[in-house]
Design an enzyme around this catalytic site. Structure first.
Site, PDB file in Angstrom:
ATOM      1  N   ASN A 125      31.352   6.073   9.633  1.00 15.83           N
ATOM      2  CA  ASN A 125      32.694   6.629   9.455  1.00 15.83           C
ATOM      3  C   ASN A 125      33.361   5.818   8.354  1.00 15.83           C
ATOM      4  O   ASN A 125      33.299   4.592   8.374  1.00 15.83           O
ATOM      5  CB  ASN A 125      33.460   6.481  10.787  1.00 15.83           C
ATOM      6  CG  ASN A 125      34.941   6.791  10.651  1.00 15.83           C
ATOM      7  OD1 ASN A 125      35.366   7.437   9.703  1.00 15.83           O
ATOM      8  ND2 ASN A 125      35.731   6.305  11.597  1.00 15.83           N
ATOM      9  N   GLY A 126      33.979   6.486   7.372  1.00 15.22           N
ATOM     10  CA  GLY A 126      34.656   5.744   6.307  1.00 15.22           C
ATOM     11  C   GLY A 126      34.011   6.030   4.965  1.00 15.22           C
ATOM     12  O   GLY A 126      33.264   6.999   4.815  1.00 15.22           O
ATOM     13  N   HIS A 182      67.984  26.832  -7.609  1.00 12.10           N
ATOM     14  CA  HIS A 182      67.408  26.199  -8.803  1.00 12.10           C
ATOM     15  C   HIS A 182      65.935  26.572  -8.984  1.00 12.10           C
ATOM     16  O   HIS A 182      65.191  25.838  -9.626  1.00 12.10           O
ATOM     17  CB  HIS A 182      67.574  24.678  -8.713  1.00 12.10           C
ATOM     18  CG  HIS A 182      69.006  24.257  -8.668  1.00 12.10           C
ATOM     19  ND1 HIS A 182      69.863  24.461  -9.724  1.00 12.10           N
ATOM     20  CD2 HIS A 182      69.742  23.697  -7.682  1.00 12.10           C
ATOM     21  CE1 HIS A 182      71.065  24.015  -9.397  1.00 12.10           C
ATOM     22  NE2 HIS A 182      71.019  23.557  -8.160  1.00 12.10           N
ATOM     23  N   GLU A 227      58.852  19.604   8.093  1.00 12.79           N
ATOM     24  CA  GLU A 227      57.897  19.491   9.202  1.00 12.79           C
ATOM     25  C   GLU A 227      57.534  20.889   9.739  1.00 12.79           C
ATOM     26  O   GLU A 227      56.379  21.158  10.054  1.00 12.79           O
ATOM     27  CB  GLU A 227      58.503  18.591  10.301  1.00 12.79           C
ATOM     28  CG  GLU A 227      57.677  18.431  11.560  1.00 12.79           C
ATOM     29  CD  GLU A 227      56.271  17.860  11.341  1.00 12.79           C
ATOM     30  OE1 GLU A 227      55.962  17.372  10.253  1.00 12.79           O
ATOM     31  OE2 GLU A 227      55.473  17.957  12.292  1.00 12.79           O
ATOM     32  N   ARG A 269      39.326  14.665  16.349  1.00  8.68           N
ATOM     33  CA  ARG A 269      39.551  13.907  15.114  1.00  8.68           C
ATOM     34  C   ARG A 269      39.328  14.764  13.870  1.00  8.68           C
ATOM     35  O   ARG A 269      39.782  14.421  12.793  1.00  8.68           O
ATOM     36  CB  ARG A 269      38.598  12.696  15.062  1.00  8.68           C
ATOM     37  CG  ARG A 269      38.881  11.683  16.145  1.00  8.68           C
ATOM     38  CD  ARG A 269      37.754  10.670  16.244  1.00  8.68           C
ATOM     39  NE  ARG A 269      37.689   9.785  15.088  1.00  8.68           N
ATOM     40  CZ  ARG A 269      38.371   8.666  14.962  1.00  8.68           C
ATOM     41  NH1 ARG A 269      39.184   8.284  15.915  1.00  8.68           N
ATOM     42  NH2 ARG A 269      38.235   7.910  13.893  1.00  8.68           N
ATOM     43  N   GLU A 325      49.506  24.145   8.412  1.00  8.57           N
ATOM     44  CA  GLU A 325      48.357  23.463   9.014  1.00  8.57           C
ATOM     45  C   GLU A 325      47.565  24.379   9.942  1.00  8.57           C
ATOM     46  O   GLU A 325      46.345  24.390   9.908  1.00  8.57           O
ATOM     47  CB  GLU A 325      48.840  22.273   9.871  1.00  8.57           C
ATOM     48  CG  GLU A 325      49.095  21.004   9.118  1.00  8.57           C
ATOM     49  CD  GLU A 325      49.606  19.893  10.040  1.00  8.57           C
ATOM     50  OE1 GLU A 325      49.102  18.780   9.933  1.00  8.57           O
ATOM     51  OE2 GLU A 325      50.516  20.140  10.865  1.00  8.57           O
ATOM     52  N   LYS A 367      53.785  22.403   9.824  1.00  8.75           N
ATOM     53  CA  LYS A 367      53.132  22.917  11.047  1.00  8.75           C
ATOM     54  C   LYS A 367      52.555  24.297  10.789  1.00  8.75           C
ATOM     55  O   LYS A 367      51.426  24.592  11.156  1.00  8.75           O
ATOM     56  CB  LYS A 367      54.112  23.018  12.234  1.00  8.75           C
ATOM     57  CG  LYS A 367      54.548  21.740  12.890  1.00  8.75           C
ATOM     58  CD  LYS A 367      53.483  21.005  13.633  1.00  8.75           C
ATOM     59  CE  LYS A 367      52.739  20.056  12.771  1.00  8.75           C
ATOM     60  NZ  LYS A 367      52.987  18.748  12.537  1.00  8.75           N
ATOM     61  N   LYS A 395      42.333  14.505  12.292  1.00  7.47           N
ATOM     62  CA  LYS A 395      43.443  13.918  13.046  1.00  7.47           C
ATOM     63  C   LYS A 395      43.764  12.511  12.543  1.00  7.47           C
ATOM     64  O   LYS A 395      44.903  12.196  12.269  1.00  7.47           O
ATOM     65  CB  LYS A 395      43.061  13.883  14.537  1.00  7.47           C
ATOM     66  CG  LYS A 395      44.136  13.322  15.437  1.00  7.47           C
ATOM     67  CD  LYS A 395      45.263  14.304  15.590  1.00  7.47           C
ATOM     68  CE  LYS A 395      46.417  13.742  16.373  1.00  7.47           C
ATOM     69  NZ  LYS A 395      47.634  14.533  16.144  1.00  7.47           N
ATOM     70  N   TRP A 412      33.177  14.405   8.980  1.00 16.16           N
ATOM     71  CA  TRP A 412      34.211  15.086   8.186  1.00 16.16           C
ATOM     72  C   TRP A 412      33.860  14.774   6.743  1.00 16.16           C
ATOM     73  O   TRP A 412      33.932  13.628   6.312  1.00 16.16           O
ATOM     74  CB  TRP A 412      35.583  14.530   8.559  1.00 16.16           C
ATOM     75  CG  TRP A 412      36.732  15.277   7.965  1.00 16.16           C
ATOM     76  CD1 TRP A 412      37.276  16.452   8.409  1.00 16.16           C
ATOM     77  CD2 TRP A 412      37.501  14.907   6.815  1.00 16.16           C
ATOM     78  NE1 TRP A 412      38.326  16.823   7.612  1.00 16.16           N
ATOM     79  CE2 TRP A 412      38.487  15.901   6.621  1.00 16.16           C
ATOM     80  CE3 TRP A 412      37.457  13.838   5.924  1.00 16.16           C
ATOM     81  CZ2 TRP A 412      39.415  15.855   5.588  1.00 16.16           C
ATOM     82  CZ3 TRP A 412      38.391  13.789   4.887  1.00 16.16           C
ATOM     83  CH2 TRP A 412      39.357  14.790   4.729  1.00 16.16           C
ATOM     84  N   CYS A 472      35.505  11.374  10.825  1.00 18.71           N
ATOM     85  CA  CYS A 472      34.233  11.146  11.516  1.00 18.71           C
ATOM     86  C   CYS A 472      34.422  10.434  12.844  1.00 18.71           C
ATOM     87  O   CYS A 472      35.324   9.608  13.001  1.00 18.71           O
ATOM     88  CB  CYS A 472      33.333  10.276  10.658  1.00 18.71           C
ATOM     89  SG  CYS A 472      33.016  10.965   9.043  1.00 18.71           S
TER      90      CYS A 472
HETATM   91  C1  G6P Z   1      46.574  13.454   9.377  1.00 19.84           C
HETATM   92  C2  G6P Z   1      47.004  14.307  10.558  1.00 19.84           C
HETATM   93  C3  G6P Z   1      48.509  14.514  10.515  1.00 19.84           C
HETATM   94  C4  G6P Z   1      49.219  13.160  10.494  1.00 19.84           C
HETATM   95  C5  G6P Z   1      48.732  12.299   9.324  1.00 19.84           C
HETATM   96  C6  G6P Z   1      49.223  10.873   9.461  1.00 19.84           C
HETATM   97  O1  G6P Z   1      46.744  14.163   8.194  1.00 19.84           O
HETATM   98  O2  G6P Z   1      46.342  15.558  10.532  1.00 19.84           O
HETATM   99  O3  G6P Z   1      48.909  15.222  11.678  1.00 19.84           O
HETATM  100  O4  G6P Z   1      50.586  13.355  10.395  1.00 19.84           O
HETATM  101  O5  G6P Z   1      47.299  12.232   9.325  1.00 19.84           O
HETATM  102  O6  G6P Z   1      48.649  10.321  10.603  1.00 19.84           O
HETATM  103  P1  G6P Z   1      49.210   9.092  11.390  1.00 19.84           P
HETATM  104  O7  G6P Z   1      48.206   8.862  12.492  1.00 19.84           O
HETATM  105  O8  G6P Z   1      49.252   7.952  10.416  1.00 19.84           O
HETATM  106  O9  G6P Z   1      50.550   9.442  11.903  1.00 19.84           O
END
Ligand code: G6P
Length: 615
Positions: free
Chosen positions: A100-101, A511, A488, A27, A495, A492, A610, A73, A2
């Protein structure tokens, strides 16, 4: 997650609110809304994008000298107009709330307020706040006091904005565990979840602290802190001048923020390592004034992080063990905070976070402290974030604002920072000769140029992306320090392209996952010319022999030749310890180009946020 924007100004605030919401879009959200006051509250909400809200504002001529706006969100209740913020309550006159929260005690509060006669029209925890504030407003006839008394009853981590119909010239905001700042402008005063939302109107910012409640009118503000006093004690907070540039938060010539951020990596890493570039040797002071004494008393490392930042921690584990001889454990923050780990007071707790606001990471670092860990370090991209404020030491990644939800430049700058931590500890523990230190400094100085050359593989990656865009699943393989890089790469891809992707340590393939291999399953392998290359080649043979289609990112000298079902892209050089950083780039580019081909929303993938400020 949010986003909140609030404004009280000389002129109509709607353009400022909408601009702020556009800035906060990154965000992550699934509905948006605002309320302005013009003797009565005018509320607009939509489950569309902020662009949809802008259209509604135009159709309905919404205007006012004060207002609060929100991107939601969804946590409690589906993304629908009914659940979108602001939420309204009011027995005598109306009040509106954005939030927010999460309010953890919302169920018991809801029951109590229902007994008091309040009727709930949404499924959100936010509506509890609206009715609770109204309840206290009836008792006190003062919105400011009503907000203070309400937050004394709310449990959880949150930031809120409140306004009322009968005082269309002010807004009240409060912070408790979720980010919120004030912007002090010439024509008005503002509030927002982050500085980028307010740059068009002011650079003078106050970062609110836990328990702060602020009242904003056009030319004045006041702040009280309610942690030790229900009605609050007046407090002064420092005004910071934000040095965030408009360019840093605009897309410029790029098509997407993610694309911009991928290509910014050489510069972002150079900024992060600037102090090392100018130095003749590496010094613990890079990590803060107390670093020398803390690091010399440290005997092991505990890394706590989420998502991409967790992957950075996994890479660092290999480095810390191999180069600094330092025992290191890496934990997913949301798991660690609910375990009963054994604390070692000499362990340095390292919280890695781009935003510095991730609720699980903040809670895990606090929990580690409660358990008896005395030293902590934040590796973070936001100087004023909660994480940076709660740790003993800090190292700021200077990646600049990262707006694409999929983290890119934050990751590579985190890796550069963690390598620096490794080298610093190795030096302090006499594991690094002077000659090796100079070699490392030279390698770090060369890193931006090496990243630039990794970016050159984009046209080849684009060709591969066409084939991936038709697939539903993919496997990513790596070994050693490149295994987290495979993780990673898979993250990506899933996501932003929504292709199901999993990473495996290549030796683990036989395995179980080998059963998945057929001609429909593309397998991406990271094949640097390191001591595990021979082993990795055997693992690739296992795949090839079973008809799997391999896509290999190799170093120039890896000696893996193209053949049927075996495609190779070569990176220009083998970078030794820095190799994981360079091998990240083509994986980011692969995900980006696959997403483009699939037509997904690259910067704002569905369901993701985000900054995850809730548990
Ligand atoms: C969210 C974002 C990710 C990020 C993660 C941790 O899930 O979408 O891209 O890696 O949070 O965020 P931070 O700000 O703690 O690195």
């Amino acid at each position: 997650m949010c986003g909140i924007v609030g404004a009280v100004a000389r002129d109509n605030v709607v353009p400022v609110l909408l601009e702020g919401l556009l800035r906060l879009e990154y965000r992550g959200y699934d509905s948006a809304g605002l309320v302005v006051s013009n003797n009565s509250l005018h509320r607009l909400r939509t489950t569309g994008r902020v662009a949809e809200l802008i259209k509604l504002v135009g159709e309905q001529n919404a205007e006012g000298l004060a207002g609060i706006a929100h991107t939601r969100w969804a946590t409690h209740g589906a993304p629908s107009e009914r659940n979108a913020h602001p939420h309204i309550s009011g027995t005598e006159s109306q009040i509106a709330v954005v939030h927010n929260g999460i309010i953890e005690n919302h169920e018991s509060m809801r029951e109590r307020l229902q007994t008091d006669g309040y009727v709930f029209v949404s499924d959100t925890d936010t509506e509890v706040i609206a009715h609770l504030v109204d309840y206290h407003l009836k008792q006190t006839q003062d919105l400011f006091k009503a907000v203070c008394l309400s937050i004394a009853e709310l449990q959880g981590a949150y930031a809120i904005g409140v306004m009322e119909e009968i005082r269309p010239d002010r807004i009240i905001v409060a912070r408790n565990g979720a980010p919120l700042l004030l912007g002090l402008g010439e024509d008005g005063n503002y509030a927002a979840s982050d500085a980028s939302a307010l740059l068009k109107v002011t650079r003078n910012m106050i970062y609110l602290e836990e328990g702060d409640v602020a009242e904003l009118v056009r030319d004045q503000y006041r702040i009280v802190n309610c942690l030790n006093n229900q009605l609050g004690e007046p407090v002064e907070r420092v005004v910071h001048k934000s040095d965030l540039s408009n360019e840093a938060i605009e897309m410029g010539p790029y098509d997407h923020f993610m694309q911009k951020e991928v290509f910014e990596q050489p510069g972002a890493v150079a900024n992060t390592l600037e102090m090392v570039f100018n130095a003749q040797s590496i010094s613990p002071n890079l990590f803060g004034a107390q670093a020398e004494s803390v690091l010399s008393d440290t005997d092991s490392i505990l890394i706590l992080a989420c998502g991409t930042s967790y992957h950075a921690g996994l890479v660092a584990q290999y480095w810390l063990e191999t180069v600094a001889g330092m025992p290191c454990s890496v934990q997913i923050a949301s798991e660690y905070r609910y375990r009963d780990p054994i604390a070692n007071p000499k362990t340095l707790v390292v919280g890695i976070s781009q935003s510095g606001e991730t609720a699980d990471t903040l809670a895990a670092v606090s929990y580690a402290k409660e358990l008896g860990h005395q030293y902590s370090l934040a590796v973070c991209n936001v100087a004023e974030s909660a994480l940076v404020r709660q740790t003993t030491l800090r190292f700021l990644t200077r990646a600049g604002p990262e707006i694409g939800v999929a983290s890119t430049k934050a990751f590579t700058t985190q890796l550069a920072s963690l390598l620096l931590l490794t080298v610093t500890l190795a030096k302090m523990r006499n594991k690094l000769s002077a000659e090796r230190e100079q070699q490392m400094i030279r390698a770090l100085r060369h890193l931006p140029a090496a990243l630039q050359s990794s970016l050159q593989v984009e046209p080849e990656v684009e060709v591969w992306a066409r084939r991936f865009s038709e697939k539903h699943h993919a496997l990513f393989l790596g070994r050693g320090v490149h295994y987290p890089i495979a993780m990673e790469g898979a993250l990506k891809l899933k996501e932003i392209s929504y292709i199901h992707a999993e990473a495996y340590a290549a030796g683990e393939l036989k395995h179980g996952p080998l059963a998945l291999v057929d001609s429909e399953m593309p397998i991406v392998a990271i094949a640097p010319n390191d001591q595990l290359l021979g082993k990795l080649k055997s693992n690739l043979q296992e795949v090839h022999a079973r008809g799997g289609e391999l896509y290999v990112f190799a170093d120039a000298d890896s000696q893996i030749e193209e053949s049927e079902n075996l495609h190779v892209i070569r990176l220009a050089e083998h970078a030794g310890l820095l190799s994981p950083i360079l091998h990240t780039i083509p994986l980011q580019l692969l995900a980006y180009h696959v997403a483009l081909k699939k037509g997904t929303d690259v910067d704002k993938p569905r369901n993701l946020a985000k900054a995850v400020t809730v548990e």
